[in-house]
Design a protein around this motif. Sequence first.
Motif, PDB file in Angstrom:
ATOM      1  N   ILE A   1     -10.756   2.568   3.135  1.00  0.00           N
ATOM      2  CA  ILE A   1      -9.590   1.718   3.366  1.00  0.00           C
ATOM      3  C   ILE A   1      -9.003   1.963   4.754  1.00  0.00           C
ATOM      4  O   ILE A   1      -8.029   1.309   5.139  1.00  0.00           O
ATOM      5  N   SER A   2      -9.577   2.870   5.531  1.00  0.00           N
ATOM      6  CA  SER A   2      -8.983   3.324   6.796  1.00  0.00           C
ATOM      7  C   SER A   2      -8.683   2.203   7.766  1.00  0.00           C
ATOM      8  O   SER A   2      -7.592   2.142   8.342  1.00  0.00           O
ATOM      9  N   LYS A   3      -9.640   1.320   7.976  1.00  0.00           N
ATOM     10  CA  LYS A   3      -9.516   0.324   9.040  1.00  0.00           C
ATOM     11  C   LYS A   3      -8.842  -0.955   8.563  1.00  0.00           C
ATOM     12  O   LYS A   3      -7.921  -1.470   9.209  1.00  0.00           O
ATOM     13  N   ARG A   4      -9.275  -1.471   7.413  1.00  0.00           N
ATOM     14  CA  ARG A   4      -8.717  -2.747   6.970  1.00  0.00           C
ATOM     15  C   ARG A   4      -7.234  -2.611   6.624  1.00  0.00           C
ATOM     16  O   ARG A   4      -6.450  -3.529   6.855  1.00  0.00           O
TER      17      ARG A   4
ATOM     18  N   GLU B   1     -14.677  -3.109  -8.505  1.00  0.00           N
ATOM     19  CA  GLU B   1     -14.183  -4.476  -8.656  1.00  0.00           C
ATOM     20  C   GLU B   1     -13.871  -5.102  -7.301  1.00  0.00           C
ATOM     21  O   GLU B   1     -14.148  -6.288  -7.068  1.00  0.00           O
ATOM     22  N   TYR B   2     -13.297  -4.314  -6.396  1.00  0.00           N
ATOM     23  CA  TYR B   2     -12.946  -4.804  -5.059  1.00  0.00           C
ATOM     24  C   TYR B   2     -14.197  -5.245  -4.294  1.00  0.00           C
ATOM     25  O   TYR B   2     -14.239  -6.347  -3.724  1.00  0.00           O
TER      26      TYR B   2
ATOM     27  N   ALA C   1       0.833  -1.203   0.000  1.00  0.00           N
ATOM     28  CA  ALA C   1       0.000   0.000   0.000  1.00  0.00           C
ATOM     29  C   ALA C   1       0.867   1.252   0.000  1.00  0.00           C
ATOM     30  O   ALA C   1       0.580   2.233  -0.711  1.00  0.00           O
ATOM     31  N   GLU C   2       1.937   1.234   0.779  1.00  0.00           N
ATOM     32  CA  GLU C   2       2.850   2.384   0.796  1.00  0.00           C
ATOM     33  C   GLU C   2       3.485   2.604  -0.576  1.00  0.00           C
ATOM     34  O   GLU C   2       3.564   3.741  -1.069  1.00  0.00           O
ATOM     35  N   ASP C   3       3.910   1.514  -1.206  1.00  0.00           N
ATOM     36  CA  ASP C   3       4.518   1.620  -2.531  1.00  0.00           C
ATOM     37  C   ASP C   3       3.519   2.166  -3.548  1.00  0.00           C
ATOM     38  O   ASP C   3       3.896   2.945  -4.445  1.00  0.00           O
ATOM     39  N   ALA C   4       2.266   1.770  -3.414  1.00  0.00           N
ATOM     40  CA  ALA C   4       1.243   2.240  -4.348  1.00  0.00           C
ATOM     41  C   ALA C   4       1.078   3.755  -4.261  1.00  0.00           C
ATOM     42  O   ALA C   4       0.933   4.436  -5.290  1.00  0.00           O
TER      43      ALA C   4
ATOM     44  N   GLN D   1      -3.682  -0.181  -7.374  1.00  0.00           N
ATOM     45  CA  GLN D   1      -2.511  -0.961  -6.975  1.00  0.00           C
ATOM     46  C   GLN D   1      -2.657  -1.478  -5.545  1.00  0.00           C
ATOM     47  O   GLN D   1      -2.228  -2.601  -5.234  1.00  0.00           O
ATOM     48  N   ILE D   2      -3.262  -0.693  -4.657  1.00  0.00           N
ATOM     49  CA  ILE D   2      -3.489  -1.136  -3.275  1.00  0.00           C
ATOM     50  C   ILE D   2      -4.353  -2.387  -3.256  1.00  0.00           C
ATOM     51  O   ILE D   2      -4.037  -3.389  -2.600  1.00  0.00           O
ATOM     52  N   PHE D   3      -5.464  -2.366  -3.998  1.00  0.00           N
ATOM     53  CA  PHE D   3      -6.368  -3.512  -4.014  1.00  0.00           C
ATOM     54  C   PHE D   3      -5.731  -4.730  -4.681  1.00  0.00           C
ATOM     55  O   PHE D   3      -5.930  -5.860  -4.250  1.00  0.00           O
TER      56      PHE D   3
END
Length: 419
Positions: free
Chosen positions: A252-255, A97-98, A66-69, A304-306
Motif C-alpha cells: 500500500i506504500s505508493k498508491r 479480494e482487493y 486510511a488514517e481512521d482505519a 477498512q483501508i481497501f
Amino acid sequence: MENGGGETQKWNFKGNNSLSKASGITVSGVLNSLMKNLNPSDNRQILRLGHGDPSHFPCFYTSPFAEDAVVDALRSRQFNCYSSTAGILPARKAVAEYLSRHLPNKLSPDDIFLTLGCTHAIEVALSVLSNPGANILIPKPGFPYYEAVSANTDLEIRHFNLLPEKGWEVDLDAVGALADENTVAMVIINPGNPCGNVYSYEHLQKVAETAKKLGILVIADEVYEHLTFGKNSFIPMGVFSNIVPVLTLGSISKRWIVPGWRVGWLVTNDFHGVLQKSGLVDSIKDFLNISSDPVTFIQGALPQIFENTNEEFFTKIKQILRQGADSCYEKVKEIPCITCPSKPEGSMFVMVKLDLSVLSDIQDDIDFCMKLAKEENMAILPGSAVGMKNYLRITFAVEPLTLEEGIERIKAFCLRHTK
C-alpha cells in the motif's frame, strides 16, 4: 588497546565488509552519499528529487479513511498480538479480494503472504529461488535492491535491457539469449521504476509467453500499481497466470502514499498449481518462519483501508502526478545537456539522458550529481545507481513549486558547466 594489566587486548570480531558493497548500490545508499556533499553554508531549502517518497508534502497526504482505519484497528486492542507468519487472516482475505478485482480468476487468502513492505517481498522471492548455480534475469535500468539482495544469496544476476526508443519495453530477444537451463525467473517492474513506463496488455502477454518458453516464472513488481496517467492502463501480470506462474509483489506504500506503514505482499498467481508442485510455496512459508512480520495493527486496518478509501483520493493523486510528469517533461527540454527519451506515463519517476559533450568539467552521471548537490543544495539519483550510466532519475512526486525550483536549479547548474 590495553587491559588493566597493561597487556594489549585482542578482539576476535570485525564488521562485515560485504554489507558495505551491498548498501552502496541501493537507492538509499547512493542518496545518503550524495547528501554528504551538500554545502552547509547554502541557506536554500534542500531539494530531494531523488527518492520516491512524496508523503512529506501536504498535497500528497494519505486518505483520511486510511488514517481512521489505522486508529480504529489500534484502539480495538484486537491487534496487539504477534502476527501469524503469513499475515493475519482478515488482512490476507482483504488483499485477496482487493487484487482479485482486476484478475480473471479469484485469489484465495492462501495465495497471499504479507510482508514488511515490497522490499521484504523482494527478499522473500529471491531467497526462496536461491540455489547454487541458479540465475535470475532483471531489467536494466531497474530497481537496485534486487542486486543488493542477490549479493547475499546464491543467485547470479543477469541483466536484460529495457529499450528507451520503445517506451522502455523489455528486450525480449535479449531475455531469450541470456537464459539457460539454470535460469529460474525474470523480473518486470510495472508501472516502471525508474523509467515511468506502463506496459500494454500485448507486451505483457509477450513477456508471459517468453517466460513460458524458457520454463521460468515471472516476478511482477507492481508496487506502483494503478498509478498511471498515460495511454496504457495498469494490467496486473497475474492476468497471464494461465500462461506462466507469477509471483506478484506489492504494497500500500505508493498508491496510498504511506511508505512508512511497511505492509506489503507476495502473491502466488498459480493458475496451474506449478508453484505449489515445485515446492516454492512451502519454501515461502519456511522463509517467513525465520523472517519478520508486518505490524499487526496495520494489517488489521487493511480491510477498512481497501473498503473505505474513495475513488476521489486516487483520482487526485494521479492528477497531481500527471501534472508533475508533464511539467518535468516540458521543462527538461529547456536544459541543453539533458534529453528525455519518453514521457513518463506512470509511477513517480522519469529517466533523462546526459549529453556530456556539451559540459566542460563533468566526468559522468555520478560526478554530475555530486557537484549538483554541492552547488545547488539538491539531490537527484545518478543513472548508474539503477544500471544506466550517464542517465539521471528525477522524481516528479513532489509539490509543484518544489519541482519547478528543482528543475530551475538543474538548468542553472548545466548552464554554469556548459562549454
